[in-house]
Design a protein around this motif. Structure first.
Motif, mmCIF file in Angstrom:
data_model
loop_
_atom_site.group_PDB
_atom_site.id
_atom_site.type_symbol
_atom_site.label_atom_id
_atom_site.label_comp_id
_atom_site.label_asym_id
_atom_site.label_seq_id
_atom_site.Cartn_x
_atom_site.Cartn_y
_atom_site.Cartn_z
ATOM 1 N N GLU A 1 44.212 53.125 -9.289
ATOM 2 C CA GLU A 1 44.581 51.802 -9.477
ATOM 3 C C GLU A 1 46.247 51.363 -9.679
ATOM 4 O O GLU A 1 46.559 52.253 -10.489
ATOM 5 N N TRP B 1 41.494 38.125 -14.450
ATOM 6 C CA TRP B 1 39.926 37.553 -13.851
ATOM 7 C C TRP B 1 39.144 37.639 -15.130
ATOM 8 O O TRP B 1 38.128 36.768 -15.192
ATOM 9 N N PHE C 1 31.610 43.981 -10.596
ATOM 10 C CA PHE C 1 30.924 45.153 -9.714
ATOM 11 C C PHE C 1 31.763 45.483 -8.370
ATOM 12 O O PHE C 1 30.996 45.765 -7.554
ATOM 13 N N LYS C 2 32.863 45.223 -8.239
ATOM 14 C CA LYS C 2 33.562 45.421 -7.115
ATOM 15 C C LYS C 2 33.726 46.937 -7.162
ATOM 16 O O LYS C 2 34.300 47.482 -8.150
ATOM 17 N N ASP C 3 33.739 47.568 -6.001
ATOM 18 C CA ASP C 3 34.366 48.789 -5.842
ATOM 19 C C ASP C 3 35.727 48.814 -5.999
ATOM 20 O O ASP C 3 36.412 48.270 -5.635
ATOM 21 N N GLN C 4 36.065 49.870 -7.130
ATOM 22 C CA GLN C 4 37.597 50.132 -7.405
ATOM 23 C C GLN C 4 37.993 51.440 -6.858
ATOM 24 O O GLN C 4 37.226 52.424 -7.063
ATOM 25 N N LEU D 1 31.414 39.309 -9.315
ATOM 26 C CA LEU D 1 32.275 39.716 -8.280
ATOM 27 C C LEU D 1 33.190 40.803 -8.510
ATOM 28 O O LEU D 1 33.639 41.846 -8.035
ATOM 29 N N VAL D 2 33.971 40.396 -9.809
ATOM 30 C CA VAL D 2 35.115 41.157 -10.002
ATOM 31 C C VAL D 2 34.631 42.569 -10.889
ATOM 32 O O VAL D 2 35.105 43.756 -10.542
ATOM 33 N N ASP E 1 47.070 46.040 -10.250
ATOM 34 C CA ASP E 1 45.665 45.755 -9.992
ATOM 35 C C ASP E 1 44.885 45.648 -11.146
ATOM 36 O O ASP E 1 43.976 44.873 -11.485
ATOM 37 N N ARG F 1 42.911 42.147 -12.742
ATOM 38 C CA ARG F 1 41.413 42.279 -13.051
ATOM 39 C C ARG F 1 41.357 41.934 -14.318
ATOM 40 O O ARG F 1 40.412 41.235 -14.632
#
Length: 87
Positions: A50, A61, A43-46, A40-41, A54, A58
């Motif tokens: 940033e 995470w 492949f999340k669109d960033q 989830l972390v 953030d 990340r």
């Protein structure tokens, strides 16, 4: 940040309980949680820009996910003497 701490506490509780009780399935659950969170972390669109917060979140995470995978490998897979009940 709250969900990060809850996830980390859950992974630590599962890993430590697997270490103390010898039930390797608990560590495998911790690894599963870590792997799903990593997907989830990662492949999340960033966004293009940033903030420093953030990036730090990340990175936290990634540490949480790595801890879950570490517990799964050490206390789950390596302690599993049946290896999928194949023996």
């Amino acid at each position: 940040m709250r969900i990060l701490l809850i996830t980390y506490a859950t992974i630590l509780a599962l890993g430590i309980s697997a270490m103390l009780s010898g039930i390797h399935h608990l560590a495998n659950v911790a690894g599963f949680i870590g792997a799903i969170a990593l997907l989830l972390v990662f492949f999340k669109d960033q966004p293009e820009e940033e903030t420093e917060a953030d990036i730090r979140k990340r990175r936290y995470w990634y540490i949480v996910c790595g801890t879950g995978l570490f517990f799964s490998l050490i206390f789950g897979s390596f302690w599993n003497d049946h290896m999928g009940n194949m023996i």
